[in-house]
Design an enzyme around this catalytic site. Sequence first.
Site, mmCIF file in Angstrom:
data_model
loop_
_atom_site.group_PDB
_atom_site.id
_atom_site.type_symbol
_atom_site.label_atom_id
_atom_site.label_comp_id
_atom_site.label_asym_id
_atom_site.label_seq_id
_atom_site.Cartn_x
_atom_site.Cartn_y
_atom_site.Cartn_z
ATOM 1 N N ARG A 165 0.830 -1.207 0.000
ATOM 2 C CA ARG A 165 0.000 0.000 0.000
ATOM 3 C C ARG A 165 0.868 1.264 0.000
ATOM 4 O O ARG A 165 0.627 2.199 -0.753
ATOM 5 C CB ARG A 165 -0.907 -0.022 1.232
ATOM 6 C CG ARG A 165 -2.008 1.012 1.226
ATOM 7 C CD ARG A 165 -2.683 1.094 2.582
ATOM 8 N NE ARG A 165 -2.939 -0.185 3.184
ATOM 9 C CZ ARG A 165 -4.108 -0.824 3.140
ATOM 10 N NH1 ARG A 165 -5.123 -0.273 2.519
ATOM 11 N NH2 ARG A 165 -4.269 -1.997 3.731
ATOM 12 N N CYS A 203 -25.848 -4.987 -9.092
ATOM 13 C CA CYS A 203 -27.117 -5.280 -8.423
ATOM 14 C C CYS A 203 -26.870 -5.581 -6.951
ATOM 15 O O CYS A 203 -27.251 -6.638 -6.428
ATOM 16 C CB CYS A 203 -27.798 -6.463 -9.099
ATOM 17 S SG CYS A 203 -28.188 -6.168 -10.830
#
Length: 427
Positions: A276, A342
Amino acid sequence: MEKKTFVTKEQLEEIIKTYPTPFHLYDEKGIRENAKAMKEAFSWNKGFKEYFAVKANANPFLINLLREYGFGCDCSSYTELMLSEAIGCVGEDIMFSSNDTPTEDFQYAAQLGATINLDDITHIDFLEKAIGKIPERISCRFNPGGIFEVCNGIMDNPGDAKYGMTEEQIFDAFRILKEKGSKEFGIHAFLASNTVTNEYYPMLAKKLFELAVRLEKETGAKICFINLSGGVGIPYTPDQEPNDIRAIGEGVHRVYDEVLVPAGMGDVAIYSELGRFMMGPYGCLVTTAIHEKHTHKDYIGLDACAVNLMRPAMYGAYHHITVMGKENLPLDHKYDVTGSLCENNDKFAVDRMLPEIQKGDILVIHDTGAHGFAMGYNYNGKLKSAELLLKEDGSVQLIRRAEKPSDYFATFDCFDFYEKLVEKQNK
């Protein structure tokens, strides 16, 4: 404090003419400057090596940038080992840190000459059966349990983590490994995630250095390296101050001189496995607003969705958003910024104050250089986006093309049905 983008609206408008949104864009200049700073921060340690956490961003073009600075690869799976070998990263340039590891993964890691970091004491026998011997160079992962508190309320819970050995187990493991022929030992630990403080690495280092002194004294094992792993984070929110890697390096140096040098262990190498920190701020997701909806809330719909960036949907992670060209306008509109999956958690932001957004606006979602594209998936039949590199000279290079429908269908045994479908559509 406003987070700045590393690319301008004008540059993006040009890029989009060739590469439609959404796509991940990476900053070569930023990556290189950060790699140099990392090397300088630990230059006091002769054996220092950063093993980039491949899981954070597995694009070989980007990993090769880091390889130019002498960095290795931290791998956790068979395929990551394959990628590392493909770019010429073998032997002691690979740290293999895995858990619940399959036999074939250990075999491949040993074949490549990687340094294997054992997650559990039972893996000693498992590894020996897998490769027929115990390597002369080996590492063990330590988990002290309990709560690890850094400072300013930052804490993590190693006691809940599935990784690593207890203190008693690591002492036993070193004795067993030494009896089985291991000659060079290392210790590894990861005790807190995404810390935005210069104190984490020095505090972790002190804990591991003190453990190393006792291990060497009580087991007779020669400790050659101590791996501080990851956990040095980035400021996702605008109010956070970024870590100063040089201050972090000096903090580790100070503890090294306090603990290891007096114990006659001043030759121990320091390793890190940052992902990161190395790549996160130097990538962004570029997307376009394609819908707006006003019902019980105000929504902005993007052409990107959680398959492009999973972190906000997965655990509510904050990623800053810049509406390009509107950086100086008041943040006077409250939006949920959504994708088209969805699933109701497919939101890049909830109740985020932003300038008024119109359809066609380009949005930059910050800090996606690590755990961005790498966590992508194909739910709802969505296809992964392209990855582009903004080079130091201002040009743009395609470093991974966008997926096509043929990629999605390629793993089905009845792949011919896709070709027939395309044939039909083209008539």
